[in-house]
Structure formats: structure tokens, C-alpha cells
Enzyme design. Structure first.
Site, PDB file in Angstrom:
ATOM      1  N   ALA A  15       1.062  -1.283   0.004  1.00  0.00           N
ATOM      2  CA  ALA A  15       0.059   0.032   0.107  1.00  0.00           C
ATOM      3  C   ALA A  15       0.894   1.121   0.063  1.00  0.00           C
ATOM      4  O   ALA A  15       0.250   2.289   0.385  1.00  0.00           O
ATOM      5  CB  ALA A  15      -0.900  -0.042   1.245  1.00  0.00           C
ATOM      6  N   GLY A  18       1.230   3.191  -6.124  1.00  0.00           N
ATOM      7  CA  GLY A  18       0.522   2.406  -6.957  1.00  0.00           C
ATOM      8  C   GLY A  18      -0.790   2.320  -6.833  1.00  0.00           C
ATOM      9  O   GLY A  18      -1.804   3.159  -5.854  1.00  0.00           O
ATOM     10  N   ILE A  19      -1.546   1.048  -7.136  1.00  0.00           N
ATOM     11  CA  ILE A  19      -3.033   0.852  -7.054  1.00  0.00           C
ATOM     12  C   ILE A  19      -3.014   0.769  -5.355  1.00  0.00           C
ATOM     13  O   ILE A  19      -4.007   1.039  -4.924  1.00  0.00           O
ATOM     14  CB  ILE A  19      -3.466  -0.361  -7.725  1.00  0.00           C
ATOM     15  CG1 ILE A  19      -3.332  -0.120  -9.238  1.00  0.00           C
ATOM     16  CG2 ILE A  19      -4.891  -0.961  -7.471  1.00  0.00           C
ATOM     17  CD1 ILE A  19      -3.605  -1.203  -9.954  1.00  0.00           C
ATOM     18  N   GLY A  20      -2.068  -0.174  -4.823  1.00  0.00           N
ATOM     19  CA  GLY A  20      -2.442  -0.445  -3.178  1.00  0.00           C
ATOM     20  C   GLY A  20      -2.531   0.923  -2.628  1.00  0.00           C
ATOM     21  O   GLY A  20      -3.332   1.110  -1.483  1.00  0.00           O
ATOM     22  N   SER A 146      -4.318 -10.442 -12.140  1.00  0.00           N
ATOM     23  CA  SER A 146      -3.953 -10.013 -13.622  1.00  0.00           C
ATOM     24  C   SER A 146      -4.527 -10.382 -14.756  1.00  0.00           C
ATOM     25  O   SER A 146      -4.563 -11.764 -14.664  1.00  0.00           O
ATOM     26  CB  SER A 146      -2.371  -9.791 -13.522  1.00  0.00           C
ATOM     27  OG  SER A 146      -2.017  -9.649 -15.183  1.00  0.00           O
ATOM     28  N   TYR A 171       6.055 -14.421 -13.954  1.00  0.00           N
ATOM     29  CA  TYR A 171       4.957 -13.476 -13.565  1.00  0.00           C
ATOM     30  C   TYR A 171       3.593 -14.120 -13.778  1.00  0.00           C
ATOM     31  O   TYR A 171       2.692 -14.106 -13.028  1.00  0.00           O
ATOM     32  CB  TYR A 171       5.068 -12.204 -14.414  1.00  0.00           C
ATOM     33  CG  TYR A 171       4.130 -11.163 -13.956  1.00  0.00           C
ATOM     34  CD1 TYR A 171       4.369 -10.706 -12.639  1.00  0.00           C
ATOM     35  CD2 TYR A 171       2.870 -10.760 -14.665  1.00  0.00           C
ATOM     36  CE1 TYR A 171       3.044  -9.538 -12.244  1.00  0.00           C
ATOM     37  CE2 TYR A 171       2.150  -9.864 -14.359  1.00  0.00           C
ATOM     38  CZ  TYR A 171       2.174  -9.339 -13.116  1.00  0.00           C
ATOM     39  OH  TYR A 171       1.335  -8.355 -12.700  1.00  0.00           O
TER      40      TYR A 171
END
Length: 268
Positions: A15, A18-20, A146, A171
Site C-alpha cells: 500500500a 500505485g494501486i495499493g 492480472s 510473472y
């Protein structure tokens, strides 16, 4: 108008950016108590400071936690600290992630690093936090996965990909495993592809992406108890769609659980 999340406690891994980071912001702005995880305690505290300074969020709503997911012992320590401080956890957002490096890299625990950071650490953390994850309506785990999980396969006989390594394959394998894990019957969980966003992972997908806050909105929607979920469901942004076929096979779920138990057990 978005419903209030006051009274709910949410742990967001990864967190600090980015998105977190945007997920933590949006949750806190809707009233939730947010446990902000970062790779180090210093990074987590810095992220909390940014949220308080730049958002309409009170410091009392945020708690900082540090743990390097490339060390499973630190994941265990993180879980112990959270259980001690927050015995009631409404939502766990498994968001922390990394791109697999160009060169094959193995952690001190003996696992390929992307497989450990993106999947095994979250598998271990989720299982250790199971006593705190509420059985109340709306309690859940949200795995930030993803769309690249569709290109992946799990190398059952060589999950560390020591014989044939490709960063994209490594990944994709980690994201497929995380998506499969959402179907584990031990907790109520869903997976979500938040869209292609302008984060450190962008080069894996495209040259341009949406702002991280756009992806975070799709994650936060699934944290809301007003949104009913079915265990193992997969979302592409806000649309429920079918994941890769392997992600919903009971045999694959059992096989992955057995493999993950073996690999995380190496740290015990």
C-alpha cells in the site's frame, strides 16, 4: 453515493505506491480503518504520512506495518502483529506484487522471487490471518490479480523454473496461482484485474495506462459488504467474467494448496 465503510478494518498489502496506495486512500476516505503494509516499516509510515497530508483522512484511521515478502519469516511476524493488534479483520486485500526480474532469482526461502512475493507470501498471510477474518456478512479476501494469468501455467514439477526461466512466464504463473487461490474454500475470496494502470508493472502490459486510482476503485468496490460475492469469482475491472479454465478446477485448487503448503513450510 458510495456507502460508508466506517467500522470496518481492511489490510492492504503493497500500500505504499500505485494501486495499493490509492486503494488505502479510497478505503480510508470512506471511513474504514486501513492497515497500510509496506516492504519496510519506514516505507509504510511514509505512506501513512502522505495519506494524512494529501487526503481527507485522519491519522487514527491508519496503521503502518512493514514486512518484506521475499522473506517468509517476516510474513509470519506480520501476521502475528496484526492478530495481536486487530483480532477482527473484515477484508484482506492481497495487492503487493512485483515484476519477475530479468535474471532468475531465488529467495532465501528457496523460491523463485516473483512466485513467492506475488503468491506464496499472500497464501501464507491469508492462512495465518484466517482466525481474524470475520465470518460476518461481507468479510472477504480480495486478490489483486492480472489478466496475464490467462497466459500462465503452473510448472508443477519445477515451480521455481530453474530449468527454463522466462520473466513473463514466471510473472504469469504467479498471477495464475493467486487467481486459483481465490477458489480455496477456507475463506471467501475473489480476484480482480484492476485494468492496465500507470504503475511500476505497466511495462508488462503496455506503454500507457489509466491512473492508479482508476484501478483502485475496482478493488475498493469489492471490499464493500454491499457488493455480494461468490467464492472464487474473477472480475475484469467491474465485470464478472470467467477466469482461465484452470482457475476454477477443484483438482487444481487442491494441487496448488499442497504445493504451497510444501513451499511455505520451508520457513517453519
Amino acid at each position: 453515493m458510495s456507502s460508508s465503510l466506517s467500522g470496518r478494518t481492511v489490510l492492504v498489502t503493497g500500500a505504499t505506491s500505485g494501486i495499493g496506495h490509492q486503494t488505502a486512500r479510497l478505503l480510508a476516505e470512506r471511513g474504514a480503518t486501513v492497515l497500510v503494509h509496506g516492504r519496510t516499516a519506514e516505507e509504510a509510515h511514509a505512506a501513512v504520512d502522505r495519506l494524512v497530508t494529501l487526503s481527507d483522512v485522519r491519522a487514527s484511521q491508519l496503521c503502518a506495518y512493514g514486512a518484506d515478502f521475499s522473506h517468509l519469516e517476516e510474513v509470519e511476524q506480520l501476521a502475528a502483529r496484526i492478530l495481536a493488534g486487530h483480532p477482527h479483520l473484515d477484508v484482506l486485500v492481497n495487492n503487493a506484487g512485483m515484476a519477475a526480474p530479468e535474471r532468475h532469482t531465488v529467495t532465501a526461502d528457496g523460491n523463485e522471487i516473483a512466485f513467492q512475493v506475488n503468491f506464496l507470501a499472500h497464501y501464507l498471510l491469508t492462512n495465518l490471518l484466517e482466525p481474524a477474518l470475520t465470518s460476518d456478512a461481507g468479510g472477504r479476501v480480495v486478490n489483486v490479480s492480472s489478466s496475464l494469468h490467462r497466459t500462465g501455467s503452473i510448472a508443477w514439477n519445477d515451480p521455481n523454473r530453474t530449468r527454463r526461466y522466462s520473466r513473463l512466464a514466471a510473472y504469469a504463473q504467479s498471477q495464475l496461482a493467486l487467481t486459483v487461490f481465490a477458489a480455496d474454500p477456507r475463506v471467501t475470496a475473489v480476484s480482480v484485474h484492476p485494468g492496465v494502470c500507470a504503475t511500476s508493472l505497466l511495462p508488462l502490459y503496455a506503454h500507457e495506462g489509466e491512473p492508479p486510482a482508476a484501478g483502485a476503485a475496482h478493488v475498493v468496490r469489492l471490499c464493500d459488504p454491499a457488493v455480494e460475492i461468490v467464492n472464487g469469482t474473477y472480475y475484469d475491472r467491474d465485470q464478472r467474467v470467467s477466469p482461465a479454465p484452470a482457475a476454477s478446477e477443484a483438482r487444481t485448487v487442491k494441487r496448488l494448496t499442497k504445493l504451497a503448503d510444501l513451499l511455505v513450510g520451508q520457513s517453519a
